[in-house]
Design an enzyme around this catalytic site. Structure first.
Site, short mmCIF file in Angstrom:
data_model
loop_
_atom_site.label_atom_id
_atom_site.label_comp_id
_atom_site.label_asym_id
_atom_site.label_seq_id
_atom_site.Cartn_x
_atom_site.Cartn_y
_atom_site.Cartn_z
N GLU A 257 74.85 60.83 -7.75
CA GLU A 257 73.92 59.74 -8.07
C GLU A 257 74.63 58.49 -8.59
O GLU A 257 74.00 57.57 -9.07
CB GLU A 257 72.84 60.21 -9.06
CG GLU A 257 73.35 60.81 -10.34
CD GLU A 257 72.23 61.27 -11.28
OE1 GLU A 257 71.07 60.87 -11.12
OE2 GLU A 257 72.55 62.03 -12.22
N CYS B 26 67.31 65.28 -4.30
CA CYS B 26 66.29 65.52 -5.32
C CYS B 26 65.69 64.22 -5.84
O CYS B 26 64.80 64.24 -6.68
CB CYS B 26 66.86 66.34 -6.47
SG CYS B 26 68.14 65.50 -7.40
C1 PEP Z 1 67.83 60.66 -9.45
O1 PEP Z 1 68.47 59.86 -10.11
O2 PEP Z 1 67.57 60.50 -8.25
C2 PEP Z 1 67.30 61.90 -10.07
C3 PEP Z 1 66.77 62.86 -9.35
O3 PEP Z 1 67.34 61.99 -11.42
P1 PEP Z 1 66.40 61.14 -12.41
O4 PEP Z 1 65.37 60.45 -11.59
O5 PEP Z 1 65.81 62.11 -13.36
O6 PEP Z 1 67.37 60.22 -13.04
MG MG Z 2 69.22 60.48 -12.05
#
Ligand code: PEP
Ligand code: MG
Length: 539
Positions: free
Chosen positions: A430, A501
């Site tokens: 990410e 995700c």
């Molecule tokens: C993302 O960054 O895509 C992720 C799934 O985590 P979060 O949205 O909780 O930062």
């Molecule tokens: Mg994230």
């Protein structure tokens, strides 16, 4: 009828009365008629708690950033103990029978004004310190963000904005929809609304006002529209649309039990993203293949205290055993940025999204991390658990995370506590850095999970929380899609599975592209499983 437009961030329609949630402003805090001795005791306890928290902050600042950084917190601690300030607070409580929080606010303003009026620039700047300290004590007195939103019945909840810690504790049965003055699609509040299946519109600005409280509203979370005091024909069309939505959901029932496979035989399993073990029922009801992302920090955000090993173990075990042998990926604590814990104060940062977050905090506070890892491994004995590390930017971080995993396993082994030694560990992709070193990271991971929400934010240098960036925050940007493909290729070359995700995982337009990239798994809100499966099966 009053029609307004914002950004639809969680689909679906809702009709109901507007309930406006307003955070208590200092002016609204009780100013008379309070029990003087009870308020004095509250003040003393809150002052002591603040001093203790500031001591801890000074200590950690000293270890991490040196004496100068520690001095700031030391100064703030001294302010909490300042005789004159204490006397002013006590004096206000005694003479006006006001609440402790109002007394702290009023005394803070009085002292800050004295500094504001000084000639010397350095002294003038001290007024900000006084206000900061007063705010810290007031947060302790009012429970900070911990106040629970509790409407009298099913409502369309309106607010300026909501913190993730507030959203995660909303009662779904009472929240027909969410309409916000601020906010953005990439915020955790929007993500949680989608995960909970609550239609939401944000960015309504000043068109939405406290005066709408009690009025009937219709809202459309796909189009981003809200109608206050709708006329009969609007109400009728919204009721019909709600009916169509039910029909569409019934049609999707055909997808239950079907393989996640395209017509030409490519597979991409559909898993779910959840915020609490309570969501497992919804994962099973919607036929999710497993849990692709359990955001463990939501447990930390929904309680007013740091959950210990037993409390964490109970939550993780409930999720893992509830899924009856299906895979559950639990992400380790991803706090920082918009997800602040009121009981674990952190140093104020100019750019918190790029500051102390997630594993950066965990690796600096190994006791905190180890407690979570022990709870996770203990839960691994009850099903199929995988552990996922967020915000990775270097191989070293993964190596350190896995070393702590080994330590947790060794401890449990010595104590004769069962766990699954084969529990997989994965890396979130990410950050741009993680994409560019994906080949090396793949050597240290059993699987990758691409977090497109943060990846978009960091690749496009665009705050995911900001609601007014005029389309700059664009998860469809070629750089994001190319980064996903690069990570997938690196993973597959090393024989490592890759999932998505982030919110893009549930984007119907993207499903063909993800199949083409060979993505092994997508993780989406439970309510979306059958729709995504239907899309995969149509290709
Ligand atoms: C993302 O960054 O895509 C992720 C799934 O985590 P979060 O949205 O909780 O930062
Ligand atoms: Mg994230």
């Amino acid at each position: 009828m009053n029609r307004m437009r914002g950004q639809g961030v969680s689909g679906g329609v809702a009709i109901g009365p507007v309930y406006f949630h307003m955070r208590r402003k200092p002016e609204d805090m009780p100013r008379t008629g309070q029990d003087v001795s009870a308020e004095t005791a509250r003040w003393t306890a809150a002052r002591d708690d603040a001093a203790q928290a500031l001591n801890a902050l000074a200590e950690s600042a000293r270890n991490q950033a040196g004496e100068e950084a520690a001095l700031l917190f030391e100064t703030h601690r001294l302010l909490t103990e300042d005789e004159d300030f204490g006397e002013a607070v006590r004096g206000l409580i005694e003479s006006e029978s006001c609440s402790a929080e109002y007394a702290v606010y009023a005394a803070g303003e009085r002292f800050a004004a004295l500094f504001d009026a000084m000639e010397d620039e350095y002294m003038r700047a001290r007024s900000a310190d006084v206000r900061d300290v007063a705010r810290r004590i007031m947060d302790i007195l009012t429970g900070g963000e911990r106040e629970r939103i509790d409407p009298p019945g099913p409502v369309i909840l309106a607010a300026e904005d909501l913190a993730p810690s507030e959203t995660v504790r909303l009662e779904k049965a009472k929240t027909l929809g969410l309409i916000l003055k601020n906010g953005s699609a990439g915020s955790h509040t929007a993500i949680l609304a989608r995960a909970m299946g609550i239609p939401a519109v944000c960015g309504l600005g000043e068109a939405l006002s406290e005066e709408h409280a009690g009025h009937t509203a219709c809202m459309d979370g796909d189009e981003g529209t809200v109608m206050i005091d709708p006329d009969e024909s609007t109400l009728k069309s919204f009721r019909e649309r709600a009916g169509h939505e039910d029909e569409r959901m019934r049609a999707l029932e055909k997808m239950r039990g079907m393989p996640d496979e395209s017509r030409d035989g490519r597979r991409m399993s559909v898993h779910c993203s959840i915020a609490s073990p309570d969501d497992i029922a919804s994962v099973l009801a919607n036929d999710g293949r497993g849990v692709g992302l359990y955001r463990s920090e939501m447990l930390f955000l929904s309680t007013g205290h740091l959950p210990g090993e037993e409390e964490q173990f109970a939550a993780y075990r409930a999720a893992v055993s509830g899924m009856k042998g299906k895979r559950v990926v639990i992400r380790t604590l991803d706090i920082g940025a918009d997800k602040q814990l009121s009981y674990l104060p952190m140093k104020k940062e100019e750019n918190p999204a790029m500051g102390m977050r997630a594993v950066r905090i965990c690796l600096r506070q190994p006791d905190l991390f180890l407690t979570q890892l022990r709870a996770l491994y203990r839960a691994s004995a009850f099903g199929r658990l995988s552990i996922l590390f967020p915000m990775i930017t270097s191989v070293r971080e993964v190596v350190e995370c896995r070393a702590l995993c080994r330590r947790a396993m060794e401890e449990l082994e010595r104590e004769g506590i069962p766990f699954d030694r084969a529990a997989e560990t994965g890396v979130m992709i990410e950050t741009p850095a993680s994409v560019l070193i994906a080949k090396e990271l793949a050597q240290e991971a059993d699987f990758f999970s691409v977090g497109t929400n943060d990846l978009t934010q960091y690749l496009l240098a665009c705050d995911r929380q900001a609601g007014d960036m005029d389309g700059v925050y664009d998860p469809h940007h070629p750089s994001v899609l190319r980064a996903v493909r690069m990570a997938a290729d690196a993973a597959h070359e090393a024989g490592v599975r890759v999932g998505i995700c982030g919110e893009l995982a549930g984007d119907m337009e993207m499903i063909p592209l993800f199949l083409d990239m060979g993505i092994d798994e997508v993780s989406v809100p439970p309510q979306k499983v059958l729709e995504v499966r239907g899309r995969i099966r149509s290709i």
